[in-house]
Design an enzyme around this catalytic site. Structure first.
Site, short mmCIF file in Angstrom:
data_model
loop_
_atom_site.label_atom_id
_atom_site.label_comp_id
_atom_site.label_asym_id
_atom_site.label_seq_id
_atom_site.Cartn_x
_atom_site.Cartn_y
_atom_site.Cartn_z
CG ASP A 1 -1.62 1.10 1.51
OD1 ASP A 1 -2.32 1.57 1.00
OD2 ASP A 1 -1.78 1.81 2.24
CG ASP B 1 -1.56 2.05 6.87
OD1 ASP B 1 -1.33 2.53 5.80
OD2 ASP B 1 -1.70 3.71 7.61
CG ASP C 1 -4.95 -0.39 2.65
OD1 ASP C 1 -4.88 -1.08 2.29
OD2 ASP C 1 -3.64 0.21 3.95
#
Length: 391
Positions: A149, A350, A354
């Site tokens: 990410d 995080d 996600d």
């Protein structure tokens, strides 16, 4: 009540290490002893050390057949050498049967595997890597693709306001555009929103009350401020609302090429300008990504940001494959598509958005500085928040 500052209300939860900067309040401790974060970390490591990886279960199965076979062979060895062996027959038969037991009995097979898991998981914890299970540890060695990410994982997740660009000068002035945008964004928890609000605070702008606030996932936000309908978001939101951008669209592309995230602002259905923010890359991200690539692992970046901004950040850290403009609900599906290529995939993230992707991946790694939801959905937690933990 200061509308520009965070406010604690009765019943709100405060987290350990939170700093109260002004005023005073009483709080009740609700999690002590085994419920504290430290106790949970210790329990997580202990549970992982007691869990069995697939290879450990295989070792147990093999041992289950192997041990009785070896014992039967030892007995037969004793009998055969007791009958035909040299004198003294009993002593010779005993030595040969014990020799068979010592050499052939799979003690190492049954002991070495769980012992190596315990040591490995313990050493991981020492380095700030919490591994939930032996299965996650075993799966990790076969990973072929690592999906990262962007915000809060590759970058620090603390963007700063960089540009305020006006469209039609007759609609609104520079500070006024920022004041209205910040008034809307102050009720949003998105890192980009916080950057805009911080920028307004630095200019000492008084923010206004907000009505009818609506977050539009993957697009932006909508609200009413001082009877003006304000839209803040990406190109998809502007196109959806049929707002003509003119030269602002080209300007947004040049901002994105610089690694900035541009957000269009529309007032009452007319384009008013662009506010851009930039999120800096963590110091060790590029080094960690290079190390992963040197191990033969493909590194992919996934983000909801527009493609130009995403690719600008990717170039800085050496990533060539970028999945950009991905809606939060589509992250897990993108992981599934990578798995459909026949490869083992690890996801590193995080945020709350996600979590589904972390659960979908063969191994999910959560950045410990992120949300609790992401940590719960992951197989491995990197407490320090550095991508070196992935390596």
């Amino acid at each position: 009540r200061n509308l520009n500052a965070p406010v604690l209300l009765m019943g709100d939860e405060v987290i350990g290490a939170t700093i109260n900067k002004t005023g005073a309040f009483k709080f009740r401790t609700t999690k002590v002893g085994k419920d504290t974060a430290l106790a949970q970390i210790v329990k997580m490591v202990q549970d992982a050390q007691n869990s069995k990886a697939p290879i450990a279960r295989l070792a147990d199965i093999v041992s289950g057949y192997f041990v009785p076979i070896v014992m039967i062979l030892a007995v037969w060895t004793f009998v055969i050498w007791f009958v035909i062996g040299p004198q003294p027959q009993f002593v010779y038969a005993l030595v040969t049967s014990v020799t068979v037991l010592i050499i052939a009995c799979p003690c190492a097979l049954g002991l070495a595997t769980p012992m190596s898991l315990m040591v490995g998981i313990g050493k991981g914890a020492e380095h700030g890597i919490l591994i939930r299970s032996g299965e996650a540890l075993q799966t990790a060695r076969g990973i072929q693709i690592v999906v990262l990410d962007k915000t809060g994982t590759i970058t620090k997740g603390k963007p700063e306001l960089t540009d305020v660009i006006l469209g039609d000068q007759s609609i609104v002035k520079d500070d006024e555009l920022l004041r209205l945008a910040s008034s809307v964004e102050k009720v949003s928890e998105h890192p980009l929103a916080q950057a805009i609000v911080e920028g307004a605070h630095l200019r000492k702008l008084e923010l206004a009350e907000v009505k009818d606030f609506e977050a539009i996932p993957g697009h932006g936000v909508s609200a009413k401020v001082e009877e003006k309908r304000i839209l803040i978001g990406n190109l998809k939101l502007m196109n959806r609302e049929n707002i003509a951008l003119g030269w602002l669209e080209e300007k947004s592309k040049s901002l994105a090429d610089d690694g900035k995230t541009p957000m269009f602002i529309a007032l009452d259905g007319k384009a008013a300008g662009i506010i851009a923010v930039a999120d800096t890359v963590k110091e060790d991200s590029a080094e960690a990504i290079k190390a992963l690539q040197s191990m033969g692992i493909e590194v992919v970046m996934i983000t909801g940001d527009n493609r130009r901004t995403a690719e600008a950040i990717a170039r800085k850290v050496g990533i060539t494959r970028v999945l950009a403009e991905v809606l939060p609900e589509d992250k897990a599906n993108n992981i599934h598509l990578l798995q459909a290529e026949g490869k083992k995939v690890a996801m590193v993230g995080d945020g709350i958005n996600d979590a589904p992707a972390l659960a979908q991946a063969d191994v999910g790694l959560a950045i410990g500085t992120g949300t609790d939801v992401a940590i719960e959905a992951s197989d491995i937690t990197l407490i320090k928040g550095s991508l070196k933990g992935v390596v």
